[in-house]
Motif scaffolding. Structure first.
Motif, PDB file in Angstrom:
ATOM      1  N   PHE A  30       0.848  -1.205   0.000  1.00  3.87           N
ATOM      2  CA  PHE A  30       0.000   0.000   0.000  1.00  3.87           C
ATOM      3  C   PHE A  30       0.885   1.258   0.000  1.00  3.87           C
ATOM      4  O   PHE A  30       0.640   2.202  -0.769  1.00  3.87           O
ATOM      5  N   ILE A  31       1.917   1.255   0.832  1.00  2.00           N
ATOM      6  CA  ILE A  31       2.825   2.414   0.925  1.00  2.00           C
ATOM      7  C   ILE A  31       3.493   2.654  -0.435  1.00  2.00           C
ATOM      8  O   ILE A  31       3.615   3.784  -0.905  1.00  2.00           O
ATOM      9  N   LYS A  32       3.885   1.550  -1.091  1.00  2.00           N
ATOM     10  CA  LYS A  32       4.516   1.655  -2.408  1.00  2.00           C
ATOM     11  C   LYS A  32       3.546   2.291  -3.411  1.00  2.00           C
ATOM     12  O   LYS A  32       3.918   3.148  -4.212  1.00  2.00           O
ATOM     13  N   TRP A  33       2.302   1.849  -3.335  1.00  2.46           N
ATOM     14  CA  TRP A  33       1.247   2.367  -4.227  1.00  2.46           C
ATOM     15  C   TRP A  33       1.045   3.866  -3.996  1.00  2.46           C
ATOM     16  O   TRP A  33       0.938   4.643  -4.937  1.00  2.46           O
ATOM     17  N   ILE A  34       1.016   4.273  -2.743  1.00  2.51           N
ATOM     18  CA  ILE A  34       0.873   5.705  -2.389  1.00  2.51           C
ATOM     19  C   ILE A  34       2.027   6.495  -2.998  1.00  2.51           C
ATOM     20  O   ILE A  34       1.832   7.559  -3.597  1.00  2.51           O
ATOM     21  N   LYS A  35       3.231   5.937  -2.882  1.00  2.00           N
ATOM     22  CA  LYS A  35       4.420   6.646  -3.379  1.00  2.00           C
ATOM     23  C   LYS A  35       4.444   6.691  -4.903  1.00  2.00           C
ATOM     24  O   LYS A  35       4.646   7.740  -5.504  1.00  2.00           O
ATOM     25  N   GLY A  56       3.283  -2.523  17.444  1.00  2.00           N
ATOM     26  CA  GLY A  56       3.785  -1.267  16.878  1.00  2.00           C
ATOM     27  C   GLY A  56       4.705  -1.382  15.676  1.00  2.00           C
ATOM     28  O   GLY A  56       5.355  -0.411  15.291  1.00  2.00           O
ATOM     29  N   ARG A  57       4.725  -2.554  15.022  1.00  2.00           N
ATOM     30  CA  ARG A  57       5.684  -2.726  13.918  1.00  2.00           C
ATOM     31  C   ARG A  57       5.410  -1.770  12.761  1.00  2.00           C
ATOM     32  O   ARG A  57       6.345  -1.227  12.150  1.00  2.00           O
ATOM     33  N   ASN A  58       4.134  -1.508  12.439  1.00  2.00           N
ATOM     34  CA  ASN A  58       3.817  -0.622  11.300  1.00  2.00           C
ATOM     35  C   ASN A  58       3.939   0.852  11.694  1.00  2.00           C
ATOM     36  O   ASN A  58       4.384   1.678  10.894  1.00  2.00           O
ATOM     37  N   SER A  59       3.572   1.172  12.931  1.00  2.00           N
ATOM     38  CA  SER A  59       3.752   2.536  13.449  1.00  2.00           C
ATOM     39  C   SER A  59       5.228   2.910  13.383  1.00  2.00           C
ATOM     40  O   SER A  59       5.598   3.996  12.919  1.00  2.00           O
ATOM     41  N   TYR A  60       6.061   1.988  13.851  1.00  2.00           N
ATOM     42  CA  TYR A  60       7.498   2.259  13.915  1.00  2.00           C
ATOM     43  C   TYR A  60       8.069   2.482  12.515  1.00  2.00           C
ATOM     44  O   TYR A  60       8.887   3.381  12.290  1.00  2.00           O
ATOM     45  N   TYR A  61       7.602   1.666  11.574  1.00  2.00           N
ATOM     46  CA  TYR A  61       8.095   1.797  10.195  1.00  2.00           C
ATOM     47  C   TYR A  61       7.819   3.209   9.662  1.00  2.00           C
ATOM     48  O   TYR A  61       8.693   3.839   9.056  1.00  2.00           O
ATOM     49  N   MET A  62       6.611   3.721   9.917  1.00  2.00           N
ATOM     50  CA  MET A  62       6.255   5.053   9.402  1.00  2.00           C
ATOM     51  C   MET A  62       7.082   6.154  10.076  1.00  2.00           C
ATOM     52  O   MET A  62       7.510   7.099   9.416  1.00  2.00           O
ATOM     53  N   ALA A  63       7.307   6.026  11.374  1.00  2.00           N
ATOM     54  CA  ALA A  63       8.085   7.047  12.086  1.00  2.00           C
ATOM     55  C   ALA A  63       9.553   6.976  11.664  1.00  2.00           C
ATOM     56  O   ALA A  63      10.191   7.999  11.394  1.00  2.00           O
ATOM     57  N   ASP A  64      10.056   5.757  11.559  1.00  2.00           N
ATOM     58  CA  ASP A  64      11.476   5.556  11.276  1.00  2.00           C
ATOM     59  C   ASP A  64      11.834   5.919   9.825  1.00  2.00           C
ATOM     60  O   ASP A  64      12.830   6.571   9.565  1.00  2.00           O
ATOM     61  N   HIS A  65      10.984   5.495   8.871  1.00  2.00           N
ATOM     62  CA  HIS A  65      11.289   5.730   7.453  1.00  2.00           C
ATOM     63  C   HIS A  65      10.894   7.115   6.962  1.00  2.00           C
ATOM     64  O   HIS A  65      11.514   7.655   6.061  1.00  2.00           O
TER      65      HIS A  65
END
Ligand code: SAM
Length: 230
Positions: A30-35, A56-65
């Motif tokens: 989904f993130i790839k599609w958004i980009k 929190g694995r997906n939350s962390y990904y968004m904050a970290d990346h």
């Protein structure tokens, strides 16, 4: 035992739920599609709401990346404790919160909402409120990703609805987990969400739900949704 206690117990013994540090694969698509489609500039300091964030694995990904500011909500105290311990980040606010209750957030304040296999455990009344609240807080031009349980092609799910009915339409009480879950046909899902939001893409994928040492084949919807005000 209610859904909240069942989930708390699950986080203590972890037979089904993931404790993985890796973000969910379909969410990454989904993130790839958004980009790729330039729907949202993810590097512009976006605000993300992760509903049923688990550890929190997906939350962390968004904050970290993406240096996103993230609200990670889960009604399991154990999940939130683990999220803070393993995926803590200065840009993430983890909170113990029921996503079937009013969201303490301003109108049009969120760029992206994530619901990675969480809201299927809501009852009908809670689900109605959750969809209205998502529509209210999502900014014009904002997007939402929902991964949820599919009815079509899932013999395990259909069998559980027959054998362990959950009391509401297309629900079962998961025999091992104890949680009441809803499964969705494609048309049912669209009808429900399109009342307040706009479903723009919907794909069905087969995955495996492991419980203890056993893996069950399950079908999931990956749904890309946008604000109706976009
Ligand atoms: C299958 S797990 C997915 C966790 C996370 N989204 C992930 O991808 O790792 C579902 C999560 O939703 C949470 N959940 C279920 N119903 C909820 C509710 N009404 N309010 C808040 N969290 C809920 C559970 O506690 C659990 O952590």
């Amino acid at each position: 035992m209610g859904n909240q206690q069942s989930w708390n117990q699950e986080y203590k013994r972890s037979q089904l739920v993931t404790q993985s540090h890796k973000p969910q694969k379909d969410f990454l698509r989904f993130i790839k599609w958004i980009k790729n489609n330039k729907h949202i500039d993810l590097y512009s300091g976006v605000t993300v709401l992760d509903l049923g964030c688990g550890v929190g694995r997906n939350s962390y990904y968004m904050a970290d990346h993406y240096d996103a500011s993230v609200y990670g909500w889960d009604f399991s105290e154990d999940a939130v404790e683990k999220a803070q311990k393993f995926h803590g980040h200065e840009l993430i606010s983890y909170q113990v919160r029921n996503i079937g209750e009013p969201f303490p957030l301003e109108d049009n304040s969120i760029d992206m909402i994530l619901d990675v296999t969480s809201s299927n455990a809501l009852n009908e009344k809670q689900r109605d409120l959750y969809i209205r609240e998502c529509a209210r807080v999502l900014k014009p031009g904002g997007y939402m990703y929902v991964r949820t349980l599919a009815k079509e092609g899932d013999k395990n799910a259909q069998k559980m609805v027959m054998e362990f009915p959950g009391g509401e339409y297309n629900t079962y009480k998961h025999p091992q987990l104890g949680v009441i879950e809803r499964i969705f046909s494609g048309p049912d899902f669209k009808k429900l969400y399109n009342q307040h939001l706009e479903v723009v893409r919907m794909e069905r994928k087969t995955g495996y739900q492991t419980f203890g040492k056993q893996a069950y084949k399950r079908n999931y919807w990956n749904v890309y949704i946008k604000s109706k005000n976009a």
